[in-house]
Every structure is written in structure tokens, then in C-alpha cells.
Write an enzyme that holds these catalytic residues in place. Structure first.
Site, PDB file in Angstrom:
ATOM      1  CG  ASN A  78      -1.706  -1.314   1.296  1.00 30.40           C
ATOM      2  OD1 ASN A  78      -2.524  -1.602   0.443  1.00 30.40           O
ATOM      3  ND2 ASN A  78      -1.435  -2.121   2.312  1.00 30.40           N
ATOM      4  NE  ARG A  81      -3.232  -1.857  11.629  1.00 31.40           N
ATOM      5  CZ  ARG A  81      -2.568  -0.738  11.919  1.00 31.40           C
ATOM      6  NH1 ARG A  81      -1.930  -0.075  10.966  1.00 31.40           N
ATOM      7  NH2 ARG A  81      -2.544  -0.277  13.147  1.00 31.40           N
ATOM      8  CB  CYS A  82      -4.271  -6.987   4.303  1.00 33.37           C
ATOM      9  SG  CYS A  82      -5.858  -6.421   4.937  1.00 33.37           S
ATOM     10  CB  THR A  83      -4.804  -1.742   5.279  1.00 33.19           C
ATOM     11  OG1 THR A  83      -4.870  -1.905   6.704  1.00 33.19           O
ATOM     12  CG2 THR A  83      -6.053  -2.319   4.628  1.00 33.19           C
ATOM     13  CG  LEU A 122      -6.192  -3.804   0.603  1.00 30.76           C
ATOM     14  CD1 LEU A 122      -7.549  -4.369   0.234  1.00 30.76           C
ATOM     15  CD2 LEU A 122      -5.512  -4.680   1.642  1.00 30.76           C
TER      16      LEU A 122
END
Length: 522
Positions: free
Chosen positions: A256, A284-286, A422
Site C-alpha cells: 500500500n 495488516r493487509c492495509t 488494496l
């Protein structure tokens, strides 16, 4: 220590494929739970039991299912502190963040209570007389949900709550290293009055889950797959579902970007980068992957961020810290492999060392005993280039890269280059820059003057490209994952009317022309 096994419908046997210990990553001597793992056959048995239970649950009126969802939210709220402390103990998330994660379940339930009365279809006008057209949302059937452990209770609720509300049965396979959190979640959901068999909890490892899912899809026991995890595993699940003409809900990894423009509020951008890059230990995926900083601000931004990182408290997650340990030994080993991507062309900032924090590799101001858990130094890697592996690949841990740019178009190109899509962020006080970035970036989520992390229960969550297949979680958009549209036509004319053949016709005068004589109106 508690022994945990799969929570299945009465009479269903999961089979045993061994055990593992779920260990507190902040205190490796603390075994949170001993987990009895189910076999692939156990996963299939759970899907079969869910298939049997689903029609009865679907027959419950949607507003009543909404009341069950509301009850789940109230029960979670009454047990919020206990659940948050369990999250902190089992996956090492700082207690403040764990409390926020539990609140996300409550918020999700609050939202979907109302959706139980809004599972609307539509009446559609027909092209023929004495005929009515309708559309209905119907449950997909059985949903198999596989979740990661970095958000062990919030992210599962994004699947479980709307799937159950829509009248589906759910087979849930959580991360093994978050087994105790999953068991607690199951018990809270069950206390709300869910019928036996509607929610099945399968504790299994990855290979058994994949084999079980393969068999269950082959037997047509599963109608929808929801998966949160790595891009590599998501690709395999997408391929598997495609062979059965199913479209899974995939929420995968991210690289990100955060763009810092010349007009940015610099202290605010530094604060956002600190939280996005290092909150939850970058797991976190973010989480922030790369900061794209305009050349005119580069030096001042990097110096300020390095100072903020150096001063940030790290350590015992029960205390007030920026982040605690990595979630498990598996993730720690993987993170150490990412550190090998740092080369002599890079400048490392933020810490006096890289790798694990120990008494022999200390961090000033560390909170607690550094030798007790899986604690790692935060790392800022300056001088990252687009060809670097650290620029192109997700790095799941407390590390971020910094890259210069000169024009906004260049920043947008760099933001999209890794192929993930994302989350993204831009810091600017120029509205034109904000909207140009939104239009150009490929991410499913865009933040302006905010971090790359921060979901809300009523906003769509999900990614594109290597981050997912365009499916969305949260808010009313997720209803399209767990319902299918059914069309109905009702002809009460008493005769067979054929579409496109027996339609009502009004004949226009296509030869009509306006009279433009200048005497008109005189």
C-alpha cells in the site's frame, strides 16, 4: 491452557490430524491453547452438516435473523474486555488496538441488524400488459470462510455476520495460531441463539483445509468461499473455485502506497506513516508499504519520520505501545527473509539495528522483557527504487520503504507499479491533487490525509489486482457476496405472452417534420 477442538453440529466427527500449541508471542512460555486439528474429512463432514442445517435457517424471516445478529453484537459488547485481552494474549496485538477490533464486531452487528429489514428486491415494469416482474435476494447456501489471524475477530465478523444474516450456513476455518480467539467468537455467536449446525468452526491446518475444500466443492457442498490471507494462497483458491464455476470473495495482501505531496501537512503525514507502517507491527493487509515523497520534502520528511520511529514505545502489548510482537514464529521467520532484501544501496533508519530485539540487540526504551517474545526492530529503508524487491513485494512486518518522486503522474505510476490494489493514501491540501490521485490509483480504497489503515463497518472493503478479485466486504456491498438475485415473472393475462413478440406497440409518426416557416405564430 485450554484444549480446543472443532465446534461442529451435534453428531459430526471432525477426525483428528494432530495437535499444535497456540503460544503467546509476547511470552513464548505461555501456551494459550492446545488445538486438536481436524482432518480434510472433518472439513467435508462440517460442510455436509451445514448443508443440512441451512434450509431451516433460510426459512427464518430475515428481520428475525437480524435480531439474532443484534443479539450477537450485544453479547460481544458485554464480553468486550475479555475478548480484547484474549486477542492481545494470543496474537500480540496492543490492547488498545484489540479493543478497537472487538468494537468492529459490534459496529458490524449494528449495521446488519437494519439490513435484515432491507434485503430488498424490486418490482420491475413489464413490456407486456397484465404481467408483473419481481427480483429477490436469496441466500447462496453454504459459505466456507477461511480467515487469517492478524485480525482474529474483526475480519471474521465481516464474513460471518452478513453471511448468517442472508440465510446461509457457514463453515469457518480460522488461523491455527488464533484458535482460542476463534473458539471465543464461536461461543459468543452460539449464545445468541443460532440453530445447531448453522455455524461450524473447523480447527485445521492449511493443507487439510485445502484438501477438504477441494472435496467439498467436488460434492457441491459449498456454494461460496470467502478467504482472507496471502495472495499466493488466494490464487490457488481462486483457481479451485473457478473449476467449479464459483467466484470466491478474496481479500488478499497489499503493497500500500502513501504519497506525500509538496502541499502536505508534514507532521500529519509523519503521524500517518508511523501508524500505517508500524501499527500491529506492520502485520495488516492495509499496512503501509512504500512512502512516495516529493523530492522537495524528502529529507525533512525522512528525518522527522526516523525521529518519530526512534521515539515510539515498542514492547509488551498490554502496555501503551506502538506495537508488540510478531504473531508467531512462522511470521517471524518470514519477516527475517524480507530483511535480506535490504542492500548496500539503501539507507536504514529508525533503529540502531535490524532483526530481533533481544538483550544482546536492544532497543532503547523497550517496554518489558525483550527476550520473552517475538519482538523486532522497526525499519525505515530509504532510497528504495522501483526495481527493488522490497518495492514490489508485500513485507508483512515493521518495515517500510521510502522512494522519491518529482511529479504527481510519476507518483501515481509508482503507486500502481507493484500490481497490488488494496489501500492507498495521499497527503495534500490541494483538492485537485486528491481527485487526480483517486482517479489514477488502482487501489480499492483511497485515503486523503489519513493512513492506509482504517476500515469502517459501513464502507466497502476490498482490493483489486494482486490484492483481490474485486469482491467487497463490509457495508451493503457484501450482500452481493452472500446472496444471489432471483428473477420472477407473473403473467395473469390468462394467455401465453411471449417476450419480445407479444409486446404492446405504439406506432410513432417518424415522417413528422417541424414547420419552420417564419409566419408561424403570426
Amino acid at each position: 491452557m485450554r484444549t480446543i477442538s472443532s465446534a461442529l453440529a451435534e453428531g459430526v466427527v471432525a477426525g483428528t490430524a494432530g495437535t499444535l500449541d497456540s503460544v503467546n508471542p509476547a511470552d513464548l512460555t505461555d501456551v494459550v491453547a492446545r488445538v486438536e486439528l481436524a482432518s480434510a474429512q472433518g472439513f467435508v463432514a462440517a460442510c455436509r452438516a451445514a448443508r443440512s442445517a441451512q434450509p431451516g435457517w433460510a426459512a427464518v424471516p430475515a428481520p428475525v435473523r437480524g435480531q439474532v445478529v443484534s443479539a450477537i453484537g450485544r453479547i460481544v459488547a458485554e464480553n468486550a474486555e475479555s475478548l480484547a485481552r484474549l486477542v492481545t494474549r494470543e496474537v500480540g496485538k496492543p490492547l488498545a488496538e484489540a479493543r478497537g477490533e472487538v468494537q468492529e464486531i459490534v459496529d458490524t452487528c449494528d449495521f446488519f441488524l437494519g439490513e435484515g429489514r432491507r434485503l430488498y428486491g424490486e418490482t420491475v415494469p413489464s413490456e407486456m400488459t397484465d404481467k408483473q416482474l419481481f427480483t429477490f435476494r436469496t441466500p447462496v447456501g453454504v459459505a466456507a470462510v477461511i480467515t487469517a489471524g492478524n485480525f482474529p475477530v474483526a475480519v471474521p465478523s465481516w464474513y460471518l455476520v452478513p453471511a448468517l444474516l442472508c440465510g446461509n450456513a457457514v463453515v469457518w476455518k480460522p488461523a491455527e495460531y488464533a484458535a482460542a480467539c476463534a473458539q471465543a467468537m464461536y461461543e459468543l455467536f452460539a449464545a445468541a441463539g443460532l440453530p445447531d449446525g448453522v455455524l461450524q468452526l473447523v480447527q485445521a491446518d492449511g493443507p487439510a483445509t485445502f484438501d477438504g475444500l477441494t472435496a467439498a466443492l467436488g460434492e457441491r457442498l459449498v456454494d461460496k468461499v470467502g478467504f482472507t490471507g496471502s495472495t499466493a494462497v488466494g490464487e490457488r483458491i481462486g483457481e479451485l473455485c473457478g473449476r467449479h464455476l464459483q467466484s470466491p470473495c478474496l481479500e488478499l495482501g497489499g503493497k500500500n502506497p502513501m504519497v506525500v505531496t509538496p502541499s502536505a501537512d508534514l507532521p500529519l503525514a509523519v503521524e500517518g506513516a508511523l501508524f500505517a507502517g508500524f501499527g500491529t507491527a506492520g502485520q495488516r493487509c492495509t499496512s503501509l508499504g512504500t512512502v512516495l515523497v516529493h523530492s522537495s520534502l524528502h529529507d525533512s520528511f525522512v528525518d522527522a519520520l526516523a525521529s518519530a520511529v526512534s521515539a515510539a514505545p515498542i514492547g509488551d502489548p498490554t502496555q501503551s505501545v506502538l506495537y508488540g510482537p510478531l504473531m508467531s514464529d512462522r511470521f517471524a521467520k518470514r519477516y527475517e527473509s524480507y530483511l535480506e532484501w535490504i542492500s548496500s544501496t539503501h539507507r536504514v533508519l529508525g533503529s540502531s539495528a535490524i532483526g530481533r530485539i533481544t538483550s544482546t540487540s536492544p532497543r532503547e526504551g523497550f517496554v518489558g522483557d525483550p527476550d520473552a517474545g517475538l519482538y523486532y526492530h522497526p525499519v525505515i529503508v530509504d532510497g528504495v527504487k522501483p526495481d527493488d524487491q522490497i518495492f514490489r513485494e508485500e513485507t508483512f512486518g515493521p518495515i517500510i520503504g521510502v522512494c522519491r518522486y518529482d511529479t504527481l503522474d510519476e507518483a501515481i505510476t509508482l503507486a500502481n507499479l507493484p500490481g497490488y490494489g488494496l489501500s492507498s493514501s495521499i497527503y495534500t491540501t490541494d483538492s485537485t491533487e486528491a481527485f487526480r490521485f483517486r482517479a489514477g490509483v488502482g487501489a480499492g480504497m483511497v485515503s486523503v490525509n489519513n493512513s492506509t489503515s482504517g476500515a469502517e463497518a459501513h464502507l466497502p472493503f476490498g482490493g483489486n489486482g494482486r490484492s483481490g478479485n474485486g469482491s467487497r466486504q463490509s457495508g451493503r456491498w457484501v450482500l452481493d457476496q452472500f446472496t444471489r438475485w432471483q428473477a420472477m415473472n407473473w403473467d395473469y393475462s390468462g394467455r401465453l405472452q411471449k417476450a419480445q413478440m407479444d409486446t404492446a406497440v405504439i406506432a410513432p409518426n417518424l415522417t413528422f417534420r417541424l414547420d419552420t416557416d417564419d409566419t408561424i405564430g403570426r
